[in-house]
Design a protein around this motif. Structure first.
Motif, mmCIF file in Angstrom:
data_model
loop_
_atom_site.group_PDB
_atom_site.id
_atom_site.type_symbol
_atom_site.label_atom_id
_atom_site.label_comp_id
_atom_site.label_asym_id
_atom_site.label_seq_id
_atom_site.Cartn_x
_atom_site.Cartn_y
_atom_site.Cartn_z
ATOM 1 N N GLU A 118 48.716 -26.052 11.674
ATOM 2 C CA GLU A 118 47.989 -26.155 12.939
ATOM 3 C C GLU A 118 46.483 -26.276 12.706
ATOM 4 O O GLU A 118 45.945 -25.696 11.762
ATOM 5 N N PHE A 150 45.733 -21.964 20.788
ATOM 6 C CA PHE A 150 46.512 -21.636 19.595
ATOM 7 C C PHE A 150 46.485 -20.154 19.233
ATOM 8 O O PHE A 150 47.536 -19.515 19.086
ATOM 9 N N TRP A 188 49.490 -27.118 20.621
ATOM 10 C CA TRP A 188 49.839 -27.991 19.505
ATOM 11 C C TRP A 188 51.361 -28.060 19.348
ATOM 12 O O TRP A 188 51.918 -29.122 19.072
ATOM 13 N N HIS A 189 52.039 -26.918 19.532
ATOM 14 C CA HIS A 189 53.496 -26.898 19.391
ATOM 15 C C HIS A 189 54.174 -27.639 20.546
ATOM 16 O O HIS A 189 55.218 -28.278 20.344
#
Length: 612
Positions: A190, A224, A494-495
């Motif tokens: 990440e 995040f 991001w995921h």
């Protein structure tokens, strides 16, 4: 006289109805880039509304109506707006189309177009926030707090402060996304933020008065990183979590993942001769690497006395005292939903596909948006097919829920990262929440219904965002009593962009009876050339025809795995280094030979010249 009395009574009745109906709050927002320097290190463009950033907080009261006209002021980006934590549940109509995620409950808002979000906040109070649900736009600042005040709050305080915490990047989200979702990042590491913010800045301060009770509303608006919060020589008393009042729970250390909210009471000291540190600390276990210049421990200041020295940085030796939300209890808690009707089991994995990129999966399926918003598919399909998961597309991870069912969602983590999962349209009971299993040789520990790791709570904690620990599991339950299309996804954005999402298609036949698409909805779809009828592939002549459906890339060829990619990359680097070494050695040896030959020739010529 009687007529005047009747008229007066009618007027009073109308006034009472208006009072009960609440106030209407209207906002006209246009998105756009605004140059700012939040952390004092680098100026960059943030996403603001109407040329303003940070975006001002929104405060309303329970029962109020909220109208937000969002105009897309970008040149080349679609956008949207999600009201995080709201159910959009109304007695006379469904408002699923106000939820925000594009291609789930609406079409993307294209540049120059306007979408109208218009709904009443019914029976919800507490701490919420709004943010873009397009790409990772809220990472760049398209977010703000939304507070729903309650005149019947079950606790007392003197002053209220809203505190937004989050991570901060120096590059725009779309550049980071291109680097992240790339074959050159095969491990899926990440992006590491450059900083963390406190109310959109660093080294912030809060003014405290002696003998005062403060309500602090913390919201993690980051993409995040989860964060710890610690206030030197003060205690936090938790009274609300994700819009749910809790029985007071006193602690010294808080933990908030992206998407989570927590309200606490803090009683100030009786003296004003000292200032104190309010620390925010990155959860560094979420980072694949810690750059030497990354500040993990940020000091903010509780100011009692402007003339006294600022507090020094405070270090936490152990995080073991942090509150585990599994052990919190709702104030008006509901007993455990003991018997589920339908269990959804989701296995989380991160892996590479044939294009070399690293993706996130539920049950080996990575979410890929359909050609038609899922809400449109549910509303336009033939009645006999509306409950058939096939029409929603195999890469949407669609689960159809019957009205009134008790739903159990089991999420098993086959990944060594933390994942805060958020459910739209509902709060859920946290039935199980395992510890992390993150030692070097730890194996994933999936949920075993016959041998649960924790005792089932009599009155489980309820919230809308919960953290799934590394290699662990969570078990959630809720009643499917809110017809709609509801996104379930990881709130590490991001995921989500990697595909870690599913869609719950809840009571689609009831939804069709009450959901009427607004003209604004239709206009936005028209601008983007999206059809108002069709299955996930855009077909409405044959609803089971999924030709042209957007799908995930094909699997890696046999023999290629993540470790294989890494080994291949390392081998290439070693090979190239070896070739360069040989070439360098060869060139140096050749040059030396040439030099020796030149010296010998020169000596021979000199000797010959001497003989003459």
């Amino acid at each position: 006289m009687m007529l005047r009395i009747v008229t007066l009574l009618i007027d009073l009745l109308l006034l009472a109805q208006l009072a009960l109906a609440g106030k209407t709050h209207e906002f006209n927002f246009t998105t756009g880039w605004v140059a700012r320097n939040p952390d004092g290190v680098k100026e960059r463009k943030m996403i603001g509304f109407n040329g303003e950033w940070p975006i001002p907080e929104i405060h309303i009261n329970k029962g109020d109506r909220l109208i937000v006209r969002l105009t897309n002021g970008f040149d080349d980006l679609p956008t949207s707006l999600h009201f995080h934590g709201f159910f959009h549940r109304q007695a006379d109509e469904n408002m699923n189309q106000m939820d925000g995620p594009p291609m789930v409950t609406q079409c993307p808002i294209m540049p120059g177009d306007t979408y109208v979000y218009n709904f009443t906040v019914v029976n919800q109070v507490g701490t919420y926030w709004i943010h873009s649900h397009s790409g990772a736009q809220y990472t760049d600042g398209m977010r703000t707090a939304l507070i729903v005040h309650d005149e019947d709050e079950p606790f007392e305080y003197d002053e209220e402060k809203v505190i937004q915490i989050g991570d901060h990047y120096h590059k725009p989200y779309y550049e980071i996304m291109d680097e992240f979702l790339s074959r050159y990042n095969p491990t899926g590491a990440e992006p590491i933020p450059q900083n963390i913010l406190f109310n959109n800045t660093v080294n912030a301060s809060l003014s405290f008065k002696p003998d005062t009770v403060y309500l602090l509303r913390f919201i993690n608006v980051g993409n995040f990183i989860s964060q710890y919060l610690y206030m030197e020589d003060h205690d936090f008393t938790i009274v609300e979590v994700d819009g749910i009042y809790t029985r007071p729970n006193t602690t010294s250390l808080l933990y908030l993942a992206p998407g989570q909210r927590m309200s606490v009471l803090v009683r100030s000291h009786s003296h004003a001769n000292k200032n104190y540190a309010l620390m925010q600390i990155m959860d560094e276990t979420m980072l694949d690497a810690v750059p030497p210049n990354l500040i993990l421990n940020r000091t903010n200041h509780i100011i009692y006395n402007e003339d006294a020295p600022r507090a020094s940085e405070y270090y936490i030796d152990s995080f073991s005292a942090v509150t585990n939300d599994f052990f919190l209890t709702p104030l008006a808690g509901k007993e455990l939903l003991s018997d589920y009707d339908y269990q959804i089991s989701l296995d989380v994995k991160m892996d590479n596909l044939g294009d070399g990129k690293n993706y996130a999966f539920f049950n080996n399926i990575t979410y890929v948006a359909p050609k038609v918003p899922t809400l449109i598919t549910a509303l336009s399909a033939p009645e006999k097919l509306a409950k058939n998961p096939a029409i929603y597309g195999e890469n949407v991870n669609a689960f159809v829920l019957e009205h009134g069912e008790v739903i159990e969602v089991v999420v098993n983590n086959y990944d060594d990262g933390r994942h805060p999962f958020h459910l739209h349209g509902h709060n859920f009971q946290i039935v199980q929440k395992s510890d992390a299993f993150d030692e070097d040789d730890a194996e994933p520990v999936p949920y075993n219904e016959m041998a649960p790791l924790m005792p089932y709570p009599d009155i489980p904690m309820q919230r809308d965002t919960v953290v799934l620990e590394p290699n662990g599991h969570i078990v959630l339950r809720f009643v499917a009593d809110n017809p709609g299309i509801w996104f379930f996804h990881c709130h590490v954005d991001w995921h989500l962009e990697q595909g870690l999402a599913a869609v719950f298609v809840e009571a689609p036949l009831l939804l069709r009876e009450k959901e009427v698409l607004s003209q604004s909805f239709k206009d936005v779809c028209s601008t983007g050339n999206y059809t108002l009828s069709g299955n996930a592939a855009g077909h409405d002549d044959d609803w089971l025809n999924l030709a042209g459906l957007p799908r995930q890339p094909k699997p890696l060829p046999d023999g290629f795995t993540l470790k294989g990619y890494i080994a291949f990359a390392v081998s290439c680097i070693v090979g190239i280094w070896g070739i360069l070494t040989i070439v360098q050695y060869g060139l140096s040896e050749s040059l030396q030979n040439d030099l020796d030959m030149y010296q010998n020739l020169k000596k021979l010529l000199d000797d010959t010249s001497g003989e003459r």
